[in-house]
Design a protein around this motif. Structure first.
Motif, short mmCIF file in Angstrom:
data_model
loop_
_atom_site.label_atom_id
_atom_site.label_comp_id
_atom_site.label_asym_id
_atom_site.label_seq_id
_atom_site.Cartn_x
_atom_site.Cartn_y
_atom_site.Cartn_z
N ASP A 154 0.73 -1.20 -0.04
CA ASP A 154 -0.11 0.16 -0.16
C ASP A 154 0.87 1.36 0.00
N HIS A 155 1.91 1.13 0.69
CA HIS A 155 2.90 2.39 0.68
C HIS A 155 4.35 1.91 0.77
N VAL A 156 5.15 2.47 -0.19
CA VAL A 156 6.41 2.14 -0.34
C VAL A 156 7.29 3.44 0.25
N ILE A 157 8.09 3.16 1.05
CA ILE A 157 8.96 4.30 1.79
C ILE A 157 10.32 4.20 1.06
N GLU A 158 10.73 5.53 0.28
CA GLU A 158 11.97 5.38 -0.33
C GLU A 158 13.10 5.33 0.54
N GLY A 159 14.13 4.27 0.65
CA GLY A 159 15.04 4.18 1.60
C GLY A 159 15.82 2.87 1.39
N GLY A 160 16.88 2.70 2.37
CA GLY A 160 17.56 1.30 2.29
C GLY A 160 19.14 1.73 2.64
N GLN A 161 19.93 1.13 1.84
CA GLN A 161 21.32 1.27 2.40
C GLN A 161 21.81 3.14 2.14
N THR A 162 22.38 3.60 3.15
CA THR A 162 22.68 4.75 3.14
C THR A 162 21.62 5.73 3.35
N MET A 163 20.41 5.39 3.18
CA MET A 163 19.27 6.31 3.19
C MET A 163 18.21 5.63 4.10
N ASN A 164 18.47 5.53 5.58
CA ASN A 164 17.50 4.77 6.47
C ASN A 164 16.23 5.66 6.78
N PRO A 165 15.00 5.20 6.51
CA PRO A 165 14.03 6.00 7.21
C PRO A 165 13.80 6.41 8.56
#
Length: 553
Positions: A359-370
């Motif tokens: 339903d909702h994707v948060i942009e983030g992951g390696q180097t960009m932790n939400p």
């Protein structure tokens, strides 16, 4: 200066100065990360967490150290990013507990608060590891408790000294640190914080918050829909796919164009954040260094006006209501049983998650932790009885768990550490099953997936007897470096050969932003020819930093 007691004003100056110092040193803290893959973001996460904390107390002007510390802890809790940020938020939460309901404290009271901070941090970690930030905060707090110093300046000097002693011991406690000849990055971040708090008291510093957007207009004394004094109106963020050695040069070049700039480089990736009145000029200078990605421009003046407007004013102005009143709007949508929130980087992977029902994707992951707040914001937009969160990264699980702890919604965090694990969970999800059954099944599904990833080394080092040079292509299996080479296709093939066994049936390949469609097609064809009995799928992931993400099931 001598301080036999400190109040809210003193504490404000201590933590604001500490936040400023941590921001200045965040790249140095990042550089201490031992693992050579491009995710060394401890300094960035700790600084972002602390900035969120001090933003919460901006304009507070309270003499009560209890009130100031409570708001500081709330800001850190909501803004916590990454494991180091979550641990830092728990330290501040514990300190707040020790200072609760107090207008001022003496050295004994402050020492007790530091010990509460240490205790809180240890409780937050399921399996505490010595030689980390936990050891540093414990040593500093124990030193304070055992001290008989009456002057809090002298107490903080002792805290700094004890923190430094333990920080210097961290390589003896963690062999990986000793081999890399560095101290623990999280411990260094905490040492910088304690030292800056000491400096603020010793030198009677009246600190001003740097690189933090103004607090709400009411706190700043504004009224109606008037703009507060936002000197630079556009928050501009993007990534340059270019030589990171030019990061400092680029930072100097854009400094006259705004404020709040953060420019962080990792080999061929430069992350940029700046508040400016001319985003176009900043981007035109950036494009000379390489291809631009993940461009995000927010009008801060417009955001400020939207916050001031009430719901009734929006109706009068006939302005479309959006996220400002999300909670009320959500209630108008029919409540469903299940909803999913997932974290992902790369529009290809984001689209795959959406296609699978996220339903909702948060942009983030390696180097960009939400942050914890980012996850709560995503959850707030959903109207469901049970909300599953897929972190898809080991450094995001603690923030997700923290969001689940403080939310009034039923959030179930499935501890996925990779993108393939998250995708497998979605394919195994049964909408007809009860929530506990689904939780159990999804956690079991994680164990069915083998994950490989292909990236590059950001520093020279040695890991598990494997010598690595900066720029080498690295092949990881379940997060551990297994292969080193010079061609990402060759390394990916070697990684696959180690992942596949007699029970393997399916290979899935997600190719990144730095891999062309033809390269991906040629590589997939080679793998299909090599493993004729297995199904091979290839998708455009467009993820940064990782040439390939590979799963075997």
């Amino acid at each position: 200066m001598k301080y036999h007691k400190i109040n809210g004003h003193d504490f404000y100056n201590m933590v604001v100065h500490a936040s400023n110092k941590l921001l200045e040193e965040s790249e140095y803290v990042n550089s201490l990360n031992v693992f050579p893959v491009p995710d060394g973001d401890t300094g960035t996460n700790m600084s972002a967490t602390f900035k969120a904390a001090v933003k919460e107390i901006e304009g507070l002007n309270s003499k009560s150290i209890g009130e100031t510390s409570k708001k500081l802890a709330k800001g850190a809790l909501m803004g916590a990013r990454g494991n180091s940020g979550v641990i830092l938020s728990q330290i501040l939460r514990g300190i707040s507990k020790g200072l609760a309901d107090k207008d001022e404290v003496d050295s004994v009271g402050f020492a007790i608060a530091l010990k509460e901070g240490s205790n809180s941090a240890y409780k937050a970690v399921m399996r505490p590891t010595e030689g980390t930030i936990l050891s540093v905060v414990r040593a500093a707090a124990d030193g304070a408790i055992d001290s008989d110093e009456k002057d809090i300046v002298d107490l903080m000097k002792l805290v700094v000294d004890e923190a430094k002693k333990m920080l210097d011991k961290t390589p003896e406690l963690l062999p990986a640190l000793k081999k890399a000849n560095v101290v623990d990055s999280g411990g260094m971040g905490l040492y910088i914080i304690f030292n800056a708090m000491y400096e603020a008291l010793r030198d009677d510093i009246k600190a001003e918050i740097k690189d933090v957007k103004p607090a709400s207009a009411k706190a700043a004394g504004a009224s109606g829909t008037e703009d507060i004094d936002i000197k630079f109106g556009y928050c501009t963020e993007f990534i340059i796919m270019g030589n990171a050695e030019k990061a400092n040069q680029f930072r100097d070049e854009i400094t006259p164009l705004g404020d709040s700039q953060i420019v962080v480089g990792y080999e061929d990736v430069i992350k940029v954040h700046i508040h400016t009145n001319d985003p176009g000029l900043v981007l035109s200078k950036a494009v000379k260094l390489g291809e631009l990605s993940k461009i995000k421009i927010d009008n801060m003046r417009e955001e400020h006006r939207e916050v001031l407007l009430t719901k009734e004013e929006y109706k009068k102005a006939n302005v479309e209501q959006d996220d400002i009143f999300t909670e009320e709007i959500v209630l108008d949508v029919e409540k469903k049983k299940y909803a999913f929130v997932s974290v992902a980087m790369g529009d290809g992977i984001s689209n795959i998650f959406k296609d699978l029902g996220v339903d909702h994707v948060i942009e983030g992951g390696q180097t960009m932790n939400p942050s914890t707040q980012d996850i709560l914001d995503a959850v707030s937009k959903l109207n469901a009885e049970h909300i599953f969160v897929l972190p898809n990264n080991k450094n995001i699980i603690m923030s997700a768990n923290q969001a689940a702890e403080i939310s009034d919604k039923d959030i179930r965090v499935i501890p996925t550490t990779t993108i393939p694990q998250g995708i497998t969970c979605l394919t195994m999800f049964n909408p007809e099953a009860e929530v506990e059954e689904n939780v159990e099944n999804l956690k079991e599904a994680i164990e069915m997936v083998k994950t490989g990833s292909i990236t590059y080394a950001v520093r020279d080092t040695e890991v598990d007897g494997i010598k690595i040079e900066e720029g080498n292509i690295l092949g990881l299996i379940e997060g551990k470096i297994k292969k080193v080479g010079t061609s990402y296709c060759d390394v990916a093939e070697e990684v696959l050969s180690e992942m596949i066994d007699e029970d393997s049936e399916l290979i899935t390949i997600f190719y990144g932003a730095d891999v062309s469609e033809k390269e991906a097609e040629d590589f997939t064809k080679k793998i299909e020819d090599k493993y004729e009995d297995l199904d091979v799928q290839c998708y455009r992931g467009a993820q940064p930093l990782y040439y390939f993400l590979i799963s075997v099931e």
